[in-house]
Write a protein that holds these residues in place. Structure first.
Motif, PDB file in Angstrom:
ATOM      1  N   PRO A 142       9.975 -31.548  22.844  1.00 19.78           N
ATOM      2  CA  PRO A 142       8.728 -30.853  23.195  1.00 19.78           C
ATOM      3  C   PRO A 142       7.850 -30.478  22.013  1.00 19.78           C
ATOM      4  CG  PRO A 142      10.623 -29.390  23.439  1.00 19.78           C
ATOM      5  CD  PRO A 142      11.179 -30.764  23.204  1.00 19.78           C
ATOM      6  N   THR A 143       8.429 -30.349  20.812  1.00 21.22           N
ATOM      7  CA  THR A 143       7.628 -29.927  19.651  1.00 21.22           C
ATOM      8  C   THR A 143       7.217 -31.096  18.764  1.00 21.22           C
ATOM      9  OG1 THR A 143       9.663 -29.477  18.413  1.00 21.22           O
ATOM     10  CG2 THR A 143       8.665 -27.629  19.605  1.00 21.22           C
ATOM     11  N   LEU A 144       7.525 -32.323  19.187  1.00 25.72           N
ATOM     12  CA  LEU A 144       7.190 -33.510  18.399  1.00 25.72           C
ATOM     13  C   LEU A 144       5.699 -33.806  18.499  1.00 25.72           C
ATOM     14  CD1 LEU A 144       8.397 -35.912  16.741  1.00 25.72           C
ATOM     15  CD2 LEU A 144       8.591 -37.139  18.917  1.00 25.72           C
ATOM     16  N   ARG A 145       5.044 -34.015  17.343  1.00 24.05           N
ATOM     17  CA  ARG A 145       3.602 -34.262  17.323  1.00 24.05           C
ATOM     18  C   ARG A 145       3.273 -35.738  17.072  1.00 24.05           C
ATOM     19  NH1 ARG A 145       3.830 -30.695  19.884  1.00 24.05           N
ATOM     20  NH2 ARG A 145       3.447 -28.495  19.422  1.00 24.05           N
ATOM     21  N   ALA A 146       4.112 -36.448  16.322  1.00 24.90           N
ATOM     22  CA  ALA A 146       3.875 -37.869  16.046  1.00 24.90           C
ATOM     23  C   ALA A 146       5.212 -38.514  15.714  1.00 24.90           C
ATOM     24  CB  ALA A 146       2.891 -38.054  14.894  1.00 24.90           C
ATOM     25  N   TYR A 147       5.332 -39.797  16.066  1.00 22.53           N
ATOM     26  CA  TYR A 147       6.595 -40.510  15.838  1.00 22.53           C
ATOM     27  C   TYR A 147       6.272 -41.990  15.646  1.00 22.53           C
ATOM     28  CZ  TYR A 147      11.303 -42.377  17.076  1.00 22.53           C
ATOM     29  OH  TYR A 147      12.501 -43.043  17.098  1.00 22.53           O
ATOM     30  N   ARG A 148       6.672 -42.522  14.468  1.00 26.58           N
ATOM     31  CA  ARG A 148       6.500 -43.930  14.152  1.00 26.58           C
ATOM     32  C   ARG A 148       7.859 -44.557  13.837  1.00 26.58           C
ATOM     33  NH1 ARG A 148       2.360 -42.023  15.460  1.00 26.58           N
ATOM     34  NH2 ARG A 148       0.265 -42.284  14.582  1.00 26.58           N
ATOM     35  N   GLN A 149       8.076 -45.769  14.319  1.00 29.57           N
ATOM     36  CA  GLN A 149       9.242 -46.559  13.946  1.00 29.57           C
ATOM     37  C   GLN A 149       8.775 -47.705  13.058  1.00 29.57           C
ATOM     38  OE1 GLN A 149      10.847 -47.852  17.697  1.00 29.57           O
ATOM     39  NE2 GLN A 149      11.956 -45.942  18.065  1.00 29.57           N
ATOM     40  N   ASN A 150       9.451 -47.918  11.942  1.00 24.60           N
ATOM     41  CA  ASN A 150       9.128 -48.996  11.003  1.00 24.60           C
ATOM     42  C   ASN A 150      10.356 -49.893  10.859  1.00 24.60           C
ATOM     43  OD1 ASN A 150       6.374 -48.065   9.598  1.00 24.60           O
ATOM     44  ND2 ASN A 150       7.659 -46.257   9.875  1.00 24.60           N
ATOM     45  N   ARG A 151      10.342 -51.019  11.550  1.00 25.19           N
ATOM     46  CA  ARG A 151      11.474 -51.949  11.517  1.00 25.19           C
ATOM     47  C   ARG A 151      11.331 -52.894  10.326  1.00 25.19           C
ATOM     48  NH1 ARG A 151      12.616 -57.107  13.330  1.00 25.19           N
ATOM     49  NH2 ARG A 151      10.504 -57.326  14.174  1.00 25.19           N
ATOM     50  N   VAL A 152      12.389 -53.009   9.521  1.00 27.08           N
ATOM     51  CA  VAL A 152      12.350 -53.858   8.325  1.00 27.08           C
ATOM     52  C   VAL A 152      12.385 -55.325   8.741  1.00 27.08           C
ATOM     53  CG1 VAL A 152      13.637 -54.553   6.257  1.00 27.08           C
ATOM     54  CG2 VAL A 152      13.391 -52.118   6.833  1.00 27.08           C
ATOM     55  N   THR A 153      11.456 -56.109   8.178  1.00 26.11           N
ATOM     56  CA  THR A 153      11.397 -57.550   8.460  1.00 26.11           C
ATOM     57  C   THR A 153      11.573 -58.398   7.204  1.00 26.11           C
ATOM     58  OG1 THR A 153       8.976 -57.596   8.212  1.00 26.11           O
ATOM     59  CG2 THR A 153       9.847 -57.151  10.418  1.00 26.11           C
ATOM     60  N   ASP A 154      11.528 -57.787   6.013  1.00 30.53           N
ATOM     61  CA  ASP A 154      11.567 -58.537   4.759  1.00 30.53           C
ATOM     62  C   ASP A 154      12.037 -57.599   3.657  1.00 30.53           C
ATOM     63  OD1 ASP A 154      10.743 -59.701   2.244  1.00 30.53           O
ATOM     64  OD2 ASP A 154       9.342 -60.980   3.311  1.00 30.53           O
ATOM     65  N   ARG A 155      12.935 -58.071   2.787  1.00 32.87           N
ATOM     66  CA  ARG A 155      13.453 -57.234   1.706  1.00 32.87           C
ATOM     67  C   ARG A 155      13.122 -57.794   0.319  1.00 32.87           C
ATOM     68  NH1 ARG A 155      16.655 -57.029   6.084  1.00 32.87           N
ATOM     69  NH2 ARG A 155      17.546 -55.004   6.702  1.00 32.87           N
ATOM     70  N   LEU A 156      12.149 -58.646   0.218  1.00 33.41           N
ATOM     71  CA  LEU A 156      11.739 -59.195  -1.077  1.00 33.41           C
ATOM     72  C   LEU A 156      10.869 -58.187  -1.822  1.00 33.41           C
ATOM     73  CD1 LEU A 156      10.824 -62.857  -0.010  1.00 33.41           C
ATOM     74  CD2 LEU A 156      12.975 -62.020  -0.988  1.00 33.41           C
ATOM     75  N   GLN A 157      10.948 -58.204  -3.159  1.00 29.57           N
ATOM     76  CA  GLN A 157      10.127 -57.295  -3.954  1.00 29.57           C
ATOM     77  C   GLN A 157       8.633 -57.647  -3.858  1.00 29.57           C
ATOM     78  OE1 GLN A 157      12.041 -54.745  -4.273  1.00 29.57           O
ATOM     79  NE2 GLN A 157      12.093 -54.417  -6.481  1.00 29.57           N
ATOM     80  N   ARG A 158       8.297 -58.919  -3.875  1.00 30.22           N
ATOM     81  CA  ARG A 158       6.928 -59.404  -3.672  1.00 30.22           C
ATOM     82  C   ARG A 158       5.902 -58.759  -4.603  1.00 30.22           C
ATOM     83  NH1 ARG A 158       6.469 -62.883   0.396  1.00 30.22           N
ATOM     84  NH2 ARG A 158       7.948 -62.764   2.138  1.00 30.22           N
ATOM     85  N   GLY A 159       5.512 -59.506  -5.624  1.00 33.80           N
ATOM     86  CA  GLY A 159       4.413 -59.083  -6.479  1.00 33.80           C
ATOM     87  C   GLY A 159       4.785 -58.148  -7.605  1.00 33.80           C
ATOM     88  N   ILE A 160       5.996 -57.593  -7.604  1.00 29.09           N
ATOM     89  CA  ILE A 160       6.369 -56.626  -8.632  1.00 29.09           C
ATOM     90  C   ILE A 160       7.609 -57.115  -9.376  1.00 29.09           C
ATOM     91  CG2 ILE A 160       5.345 -54.655  -7.436  1.00 29.09           C
ATOM     92  CD1 ILE A 160       8.128 -53.867  -6.487  1.00 29.09           C
TER      93      ILE A 160
END
Length: 239
Positions: A41-59
């Motif tokens: 009841p007290t939750l204001r926002a909720y996001r799920q972020n599912r991992v699709t890639d574990r490469l460093q990419r660019g760094i």
């Protein structure tokens, strides 16, 4: 330029149960667990972020030992409300039972989130979804927490100058639970910050870090960071 806004969030650093496929984990998290948590009841926002890639990419940076399958982001009006929501009542017990069913690991961090560059709104985007990257950060052993936070604020100005950055948030870790419900110290969960970055696509990301501004940004990162562990994620809004 307006001052960045700051929000306190509770983030879950998630690993799926061994033996679960990515598809089964994703489906259960979104279709079963998400609606269950959304009933708080007290939750204001909720996001799920599912991992699709574990490469460093660019760094070109040392990657830490973390290997997560997802990141949850939950906002309450106050930290005490979050503690009560997840630790008391029948719904909290049902949530914990479901976590034991489909999760193999769950760490909790409380973060103070600063929105440096407002990300695009998925609801208003007519084109393909933006690429979102979440990275965990660890400072060098000899560096203080205060020095890390000061330099990270300086770092925000470097990122602002990079071409192609569509959104940027800094999440400073202010509390940790290696096991959900039990506060722990830094040594047990040595993560200092969590970055959220948005780009149009992979090419835009690579070009941003290859640019002169990107090179200067990463040179500065090496003055106050020991590890960057990057994950490309697919974000889903539950609440």
């Amino acid at each position: 330029m307006t001052d960045p806004t700051t929000t306190t969030l509770r983030m879950g650093l998630i690993r799926k149960q061994p033996g679960w496929t990515d598809e089964a984990f994703s489906r259960h998290w979104r279709e079963r667990h998400g609606p269950l948590v959304a009933r708080l009841p007290t939750l204001r926002a909720y996001r799920q972020n599912r991992v699709t890639d574990r490469l460093q990419r660019g760094i070109d940076f040392a990657r830490g030992p973390w290997d997560f399958d997802g990141f949850s982001q939950l906002q309450f009006d106050a930290a005490a409300q979050a503690d009560a929501a997840f630790n008391t009542g029948e719904l909290a017990a049902e949530i914990r039972a479901d976590e034991r069913h489909f999760l193999g690991g769950l760490h909790i961090v409380t973060v103070e989130q600063t929105e440096v560059i407002a990300p695009p709104s998925p609801a208003s985007s007519a084109g393909p979804a933006m690429l979102k990257r979440i990275s965990t950060l660890r400072r060098p052993v000899a560096q203080s927490e205060e020095d890390f936070r000061r330099e990270w604020k300086v770092h925000a100005d470097h990122v602002r100058r990079m071409p192609g950055v569509a959104g940027y948030r800094q999440n400073v870790v202010v509390a940790r639970e290696f096991e959900k419900g039990t506060p722990c110290g830094y040594a047990e969960l040595p993560i200092d910050g969590i970055v959220e970055l948005w780009f149009e696509n992979t090419d835009t990301l690579n070009a941003a870090f290859a640019s002169p501004e990107g090179q200067r940004t990463m040179a500065h990162a090496k003055t106050f960071l020991a590890e960057i562990t990057a994950f490309v994620v697919e974000e889903f809004r539950v609440v």
